[in-house]
Design a protein around this motif. Structure first.
Motif, PDB file in Angstrom:
ATOM      1  N   LEU A 133     -29.366 -24.967  -8.510  1.00 48.14           N
ATOM      2  CA  LEU A 133     -27.945 -25.004  -8.848  1.00 48.14           C
ATOM      3  C   LEU A 133     -27.463 -23.608  -9.241  1.00 48.14           C
ATOM      4  N   SER A 134     -26.364 -23.154  -8.631  1.00 45.65           N
ATOM      5  CA  SER A 134     -25.834 -21.821  -8.931  1.00 45.65           C
ATOM      6  C   SER A 134     -24.311 -21.850  -8.924  1.00 45.65           C
ATOM      7  N   VAL A 135     -23.735 -20.914  -9.682  1.00 41.41           N
ATOM      8  CA  VAL A 135     -22.286 -20.765  -9.765  1.00 41.41           C
ATOM      9  C   VAL A 135     -21.939 -19.318  -9.414  1.00 41.41           C
ATOM     10  N   THR A 136     -20.918 -19.141  -8.568  1.00 38.33           N
ATOM     11  CA  THR A 136     -20.463 -17.811  -8.157  1.00 38.33           C
ATOM     12  C   THR A 136     -19.004 -17.640  -8.531  1.00 38.33           C
ATOM     13  N   ALA A 137     -18.669 -16.466  -9.070  1.00 41.93           N
ATOM     14  CA  ALA A 137     -17.281 -16.148  -9.402  1.00 41.93           C
ATOM     15  C   ALA A 137     -17.022 -14.691  -9.047  1.00 41.93           C
ATOM     16  N   GLY A 138     -15.830 -14.437  -8.528  1.00 45.07           N
ATOM     17  CA  GLY A 138     -15.481 -13.072  -8.160  1.00 45.07           C
ATOM     18  C   GLY A 138     -13.990 -12.840  -8.276  1.00 45.07           C
ATOM     19  N   ALA A 139     -13.601 -11.568  -8.433  1.00 45.00           N
ATOM     20  CA  ALA A 139     -12.193 -11.206  -8.528  1.00 45.00           C
ATOM     21  C   ALA A 139     -11.989  -9.831  -7.905  1.00 45.00           C
ATOM     22  N   ARG A 140     -10.761  -9.611  -7.432  1.00 38.67           N
ATOM     23  CA  ARG A 140     -10.435  -8.349  -6.771  1.00 38.67           C
ATOM     24  C   ARG A 140      -8.995  -7.969  -7.118  1.00 38.67           C
ATOM     25  N   ALA A 141      -8.776  -6.735  -7.514  1.00 38.31           N
ATOM     26  CA  ALA A 141      -7.436  -6.205  -7.762  1.00 38.31           C
ATOM     27  C   ALA A 141      -7.060  -5.315  -6.589  1.00 38.31           C
ATOM     28  N   ASN A 142      -5.969  -5.678  -5.890  1.00 35.23           N
ATOM     29  CA  ASN A 142      -5.560  -4.981  -4.676  1.00 35.23           C
ATOM     30  C   ASN A 142      -4.216  -4.278  -4.890  1.00 35.23           C
ATOM     31  N   HIS A 143      -4.133  -3.027  -4.456  1.00 35.47           N
ATOM     32  CA  HIS A 143      -2.879  -2.273  -4.509  1.00 35.47           C
ATOM     33  C   HIS A 143      -2.562  -1.770  -3.108  1.00 35.47           C
ATOM     34  N   ASP A 144      -1.343  -2.061  -2.637  1.00 37.99           N
ATOM     35  CA  ASP A 144      -0.907  -1.620  -1.307  1.00 37.99           C
ATOM     36  C   ASP A 144       0.411  -0.871  -1.423  1.00 37.99           C
ATOM     37  N   GLN A 145       0.525   0.204  -0.653  1.00 36.72           N
ATOM     38  CA  GLN A 145       1.745   1.003  -0.630  1.00 36.72           C
ATOM     39  C   GLN A 145       1.999   1.428   0.817  1.00 36.72           C
ATOM     40  N   TYR A 146       3.246   1.250   1.305  1.00 40.31           N
ATOM     41  CA  TYR A 146       3.535   1.536   2.702  1.00 40.31           C
ATOM     42  C   TYR A 146       4.962   2.041   2.835  1.00 40.31           C
ATOM     43  N   GLN A 147       5.158   2.897   3.848  1.00 36.39           N
ATOM     44  CA  GLN A 147       6.472   3.491   4.113  1.00 36.39           C
ATOM     45  C   GLN A 147       6.603   3.717   5.611  1.00 36.39           C
ATOM     46  N   SER A 148       7.757   3.361   6.188  1.00 36.93           N
ATOM     47  CA  SER A 148       7.980   3.521   7.617  1.00 36.93           C
ATOM     48  C   SER A 148       9.383   4.052   7.867  1.00 36.93           C
ATOM     49  N   VAL A 149       9.498   4.898   8.890  1.00 32.05           N
ATOM     50  CA  VAL A 149      10.808   5.410   9.316  1.00 32.05           C
ATOM     51  C   VAL A 149      10.815   5.418  10.837  1.00 32.05           C
ATOM     52  N   GLY A 150      11.970   5.110  11.434  1.00 30.40           N
ATOM     53  CA  GLY A 150      12.017   5.092  12.888  1.00 30.40           C
ATOM     54  C   GLY A 150      13.359   4.637  13.409  1.00 30.40           C
ATOM     55  N   LEU A 151      13.384   4.358  14.699  1.00 31.93           N
ATOM     56  CA  LEU A 151      14.607   3.887  15.339  1.00 31.93           C
ATOM     57  C   LEU A 151      14.251   2.824  16.359  1.00 31.93           C
ATOM     58  N   GLY A 152      15.190   1.882  16.520  1.00 32.72           N
ATOM     59  CA  GLY A 152      15.086   0.871  17.550  1.00 32.72           C
ATOM     60  C   GLY A 152      16.200   1.092  18.551  1.00 32.72           C
ATOM     61  N   PHE A 153      15.897   0.912  19.831  1.00 32.76           N
ATOM     62  CA  PHE A 153      16.912   1.163  20.856  1.00 32.76           C
ATOM     63  C   PHE A 153      16.752   0.150  21.988  1.00 32.76           C
ATOM     64  N   SER A 154      17.875  -0.307  22.507  1.00 28.73           N
ATOM     65  CA  SER A 154      17.899  -1.235  23.628  1.00 28.73           C
ATOM     66  C   SER A 154      19.279  -1.176  24.266  1.00 28.73           C
ATOM     67  N   ALA A 155      19.516  -2.055  25.223  1.00 23.04           N
ATOM     68  CA  ALA A 155      20.834  -2.107  25.848  1.00 23.04           C
ATOM     69  C   ALA A 155      21.913  -2.516  24.855  1.00 23.04           C
ATOM     70  N   PHE A 156      21.531  -3.055  23.701  1.00 21.57           N
ATOM     71  CA  PHE A 156      22.493  -3.478  22.681  1.00 21.57           C
ATOM     72  C   PHE A 156      22.853  -2.350  21.722  1.00 21.57           C
ATOM     73  N   GLY A 157      22.200  -1.187  21.865  1.00 23.57           N
ATOM     74  CA  GLY A 157      22.534  -0.071  21.006  1.00 23.57           C
ATOM     75  C   GLY A 157      21.315   0.571  20.380  1.00 23.57           C
ATOM     76  N   VAL A 158      21.569   1.514  19.465  1.00 20.77           N
ATOM     77  CA  VAL A 158      20.524   2.274  18.794  1.00 20.77           C
ATOM     78  C   VAL A 158      20.687   2.082  17.290  1.00 20.77           C
ATOM     79  N   GLY A 159      19.591   1.831  16.604  1.00 23.10           N
ATOM     80  CA  GLY A 159      19.633   1.664  15.162  1.00 23.10           C
ATOM     81  C   GLY A 159      18.536   2.450  14.474  1.00 23.10           C
TER      82      GLY A 159
END
Length: 206
Positions: A114-140
């Protein structure tokens, strides 16, 4: 994609949905450090993980029913400012992502079976994006980013009933990090999507 990425679909279906350009550059660095105990009544592991990632992406997708020649699937130099009418989707973006976590996991053997398992994890995420979308409907143009601290964990109990049969029960919390959608004004979607979490309960026999 709804169809195979070749012009043969026009002859069969009367329409095409092609990827004329999909150019992605990815630089990624990851590192993990683990400290692991010796086997015994209490077994454990503690560690840390880090990730640094930069992505540049350029996508041009054409679609239509006009049966145009192959020349119309080329990418003109001014495609981002003057999208042709058969352009279904276009995106040019740069994203930077950083992630780190610290974690610990331990298994205590109450008896030989008989065994017991326990675990924990602290996660930190940071993200940044820049860009443009373009199609026949226009540019953004647009940008977006975010950061999140998301804890995850698990608890499990195992009982080795016989040498050939084990029963167990577990509860775990997992997650998928957030990020940035590549629409930049072309679609009615939020620019940033947040982290998703999942709680999993499991009972089984092996």
């Amino acid at each position: 994609q709804r169809e195979d990425g070749s012009r043969s679909t026009y002859k069969l279906l009367g329409q095409y949905d092609d990827i004329a350009a999909w150019n992605t550059h990815l630089r990624s660095w990851t590192e993990e450090l683990d400290l692991v105990s010796n086997p015994g009544k209490l077994e454990w592991v503690v560690g840390a993980f880090g990730l640094y990632q930069h992505t540049s992406q350029f996508v041009v997708e054409y679609k239509g029913t006009d049966g145009a020649g192959a020349a119309e699937l080329m990418v003109p130099p001014d495609v981002t400012s003057h999208p042709p009418p058969n352009l279904g989707y276009g995106n040019q973006s740069h994203e930077l992502r950083r992630s780190w976590s610290v974690f610990a996991n331990a298994t205590y053997h109450i008896t030989d079976d008989l065994s017991v398992t326990a675990g924990a994890r602290a996660n930190h995420d940071q993200y940044q994006s820049v860009g443009l979308g373009f199609s026949a409907f226009g540019v953004g143009y647009g940008s977006g980013g975010g950061k999140a601290d998301t804890p995850t964990w698990r608890v499990q109990i195992n009982d080795q009933l016989t040498p050939d049969n084990m029963v167990y029960a577990s509860y775990a919390r997992g997650y998928k990090p957030g990020g940035v959608n590549g629409n930049f004004g072309q679609l009615i979607l939020p620019v940033v999507f947040h982290a998703e979490t999942n709680d999993a309960f499991e009972v089984g026999s092996k």
